[in-house]
Motif scaffolding. Structure first.
Motif, PDB file in Angstrom:
ATOM      1  N   ILE A 101       0.847  -1.192   0.000  1.00 34.15           N
ATOM      2  CA  ILE A 101       0.000   0.000   0.000  1.00 34.15           C
ATOM      3  C   ILE A 101       0.880   1.238   0.000  1.00 34.15           C
ATOM      4  O   ILE A 101       1.735   1.402   0.876  1.00 34.15           O
ATOM      5  CB  ILE A 101      -0.946   0.013   1.218  1.00 34.15           C
ATOM      6  CG1 ILE A 101      -1.957  -1.129   1.112  1.00 34.15           C
ATOM      7  CG2 ILE A 101      -1.666   1.349   1.339  1.00 34.15           C
ATOM      8  CD1 ILE A 101      -2.830  -1.304   2.329  1.00 34.15           C
ATOM      9  N   SER A 106      -2.888   5.787   1.631  1.00 35.25           N
ATOM     10  CA  SER A 106      -4.042   5.554   2.498  1.00 35.25           C
ATOM     11  C   SER A 106      -4.915   6.813   2.451  1.00 35.25           C
ATOM     12  O   SER A 106      -4.498   7.871   2.905  1.00 35.25           O
ATOM     13  CB  SER A 106      -3.610   5.281   3.939  1.00 35.25           C
ATOM     14  OG  SER A 106      -2.846   4.101   4.036  1.00 35.25           O
ATOM     15  N   GLU A 113      -5.456   1.974   0.062  1.00 34.99           N
ATOM     16  CA  GLU A 113      -6.579   1.585   0.899  1.00 34.99           C
ATOM     17  C   GLU A 113      -7.459   2.805   1.122  1.00 34.99           C
ATOM     18  O   GLU A 113      -6.972   3.946   1.129  1.00 34.99           O
ATOM     19  CB  GLU A 113      -6.111   1.016   2.236  1.00 34.99           C
ATOM     20  CG  GLU A 113      -5.338   1.991   3.102  1.00 34.99           C
ATOM     21  CD  GLU A 113      -4.836   1.364   4.404  1.00 34.99           C
ATOM     22  OE1 GLU A 113      -5.214   0.229   4.713  1.00 34.99           O
ATOM     23  OE2 GLU A 113      -4.048   2.054   5.112  1.00 34.99           O
ATOM     24  N   ILE A 145      -9.810   4.202   3.878  1.00 40.15           N
ATOM     25  CA  ILE A 145     -10.223   4.057   5.272  1.00 40.15           C
ATOM     26  C   ILE A 145     -11.401   4.989   5.545  1.00 40.15           C
ATOM     27  O   ILE A 145     -11.300   6.201   5.337  1.00 40.15           O
ATOM     28  CB  ILE A 145      -9.066   4.400   6.233  1.00 40.15           C
ATOM     29  CG1 ILE A 145      -7.869   3.472   5.997  1.00 40.15           C
ATOM     30  CG2 ILE A 145      -9.527   4.327   7.676  1.00 40.15           C
ATOM     31  CD1 ILE A 145      -6.639   3.836   6.816  1.00 40.15           C
ATOM     32  N   GLU A 194     -16.883  -3.048   2.644  1.00 36.70           N
ATOM     33  CA  GLU A 194     -15.649  -3.699   3.068  1.00 36.70           C
ATOM     34  C   GLU A 194     -15.675  -5.182   2.718  1.00 36.70           C
ATOM     35  O   GLU A 194     -14.659  -5.764   2.306  1.00 36.70           O
ATOM     36  CB  GLU A 194     -15.488  -3.499   4.578  1.00 36.70           C
ATOM     37  CG  GLU A 194     -14.187  -3.971   5.171  1.00 36.70           C
ATOM     38  CD  GLU A 194     -14.138  -3.722   6.667  1.00 36.70           C
ATOM     39  OE1 GLU A 194     -13.063  -3.375   7.179  1.00 36.70           O
ATOM     40  OE2 GLU A 194     -15.187  -3.886   7.344  1.00 36.70           O
ATOM     41  N   ARG A 232     -10.137  -3.351  -0.435  1.00 37.22           N
ATOM     42  CA  ARG A 232      -9.446  -2.064  -0.371  1.00 37.22           C
ATOM     43  C   ARG A 232     -10.187  -1.065   0.506  1.00 37.22           C
ATOM     44  O   ARG A 232      -9.631  -0.025   0.882  1.00 37.22           O
ATOM     45  CB  ARG A 232      -9.268  -1.498  -1.784  1.00 37.22           C
ATOM     46  CG  ARG A 232      -8.428  -2.393  -2.691  1.00 37.22           C
ATOM     47  CD  ARG A 232      -8.454  -1.912  -4.121  1.00 37.22           C
ATOM     48  NE  ARG A 232      -9.811  -1.891  -4.662  1.00 37.22           N
ATOM     49  CZ  ARG A 232     -10.130  -1.516  -5.895  1.00 37.22           C
ATOM     50  NH1 ARG A 232      -9.168  -1.147  -6.729  1.00 37.22           N
ATOM     51  NH2 ARG A 232     -11.381  -1.525  -6.307  1.00 37.22           N
ATOM     52  N   ARG A 234     -11.793  -0.105   4.065  1.00 38.71           N
ATOM     53  CA  ARG A 234     -11.494  -0.479   5.447  1.00 38.71           C
ATOM     54  C   ARG A 234     -12.304   0.390   6.403  1.00 38.71           C
ATOM     55  O   ARG A 234     -12.195   1.614   6.386  1.00 38.71           O
ATOM     56  CB  ARG A 234     -10.003  -0.299   5.686  1.00 38.71           C
ATOM     57  CG  ARG A 234      -9.505  -0.723   7.042  1.00 38.71           C
ATOM     58  CD  ARG A 234      -7.997  -0.543   7.087  1.00 38.71           C
ATOM     59  NE  ARG A 234      -7.479  -0.683   8.429  1.00 38.71           N
ATOM     60  CZ  ARG A 234      -6.259  -0.325   8.788  1.00 38.71           C
ATOM     61  NH1 ARG A 234      -5.419   0.184   7.890  1.00 38.71           N
ATOM     62  NH2 ARG A 234      -5.855  -0.480  10.043  1.00 38.71           N
TER      63      ARG A 234
END
Length: 239
Positions: free
Chosen positions: A4, A7, A39, A41, A59, A64, A66
């Motif tokens: 990754i 983020s 990712e 988030i 999710e 990917r 989160r």
């Protein structure tokens, strides 16, 4: 374990409607600008409108995505602290879930960190910026940012635009000194980063006001009080 690089964080509090558009749009954009791995988030902050359940479904369908859920209301600042600490990417960014800042600016945001800056931040107040919002919020924003520049000595134009990226190691080393836990977090991070010699790039963005945003008298008082408290910490307490 997948690698990754980026983020991306969406701070969320009772934003189910916005999430339905923001998650797929984010994934499509990040696929192009971070093919090496990313990712998304969702820092979900005590929502009660079904946001948690919706993100959990996403999710389950896409690894990917989160979910970072909190049962208690943390406030945007603490939610971002938690998300950046938990992030896996060397570059962390966040943007408002209503996508008020045009997503076409996300490549520039991320590339600015790749090019060696510690912080990148979108600005609604540079001459080249294009914004759509009510007169009341425009006056309040310009007044607030003028006070930050005058009292706290910042060289930036717009401290509160919800569109920022950071080198993860650099933001994590700064966070222990940041005391703001909600909306003032952005300003305190930028002011403290400047005082610590961080490389910051501010660039113009296209931005539109989200639904249901208004300026109340208490907001103006809170803005002034937060600025003065930070000045006291920086110059009297020497924190």
């Amino acid at each position: 374990m997948r690698e990754i690089e980026v983020s991306a964080v969406l701070p969320v509090y009772n934003d189910l409607k916005a999430l339905r558009a923001a998650i797929p749009r984010s994934l499509d954009t990040l696929e192009v600008i971070a093919p090496g791995g990313f990712e998304l988030i969702v820092a979900e902050d005590g929502s009660t409108d079904g946001s948690t359940e919706f993100v959990r479904e996403c999710e389950g369908k896409d690894p990917r995505v989160r979910l970072l859920h909190s049962d208690e209301r943390l406030g945007r600042g603490r939610a971002l602290n938690r998300a950046f600490t938990a992030a896996s990417g060397s570059i962390v960014c966040y943007y408002d879930v209503d996508l008020a800042t045009d997503m076409r600016h996300l490549p520039e945001l991320i590339d600015t960190i790749r090019d060696g800056h510690d912080i990148a931040t979108g600005s609604r107040l540079l001459p080249e910026s294009t914004i759509v919002r009510s007169g009341g919020r425009e006056i309040a924003s310009r007044g607030y940012n003028t006070l930050v520049r005058t009292i706290l000595g910042s060289s930036l134009r717009d401290h509160q635009c919800g569109f920022k990226a950071f080198r993860r190691d650099r933001i994590l080393s700064l966070l222990p000194s940041v005391t703001a836990d909600h909306w003032f977090w952005d300003t305190e991070v930028l002011v403290r980063a400047q005082k610590n010699g961080y490389r910051i790039r501010e660039f113009p963005v296209q931005w539109r006001q989200g639904e249901g945003t208004t300026v109340r008298r208490n907001d103006v008082v809170d803005m002034g009080s937060a600025i003065l408290r930070l000045w006291w910490r920086l110059h009297v307490e020497k924190s």
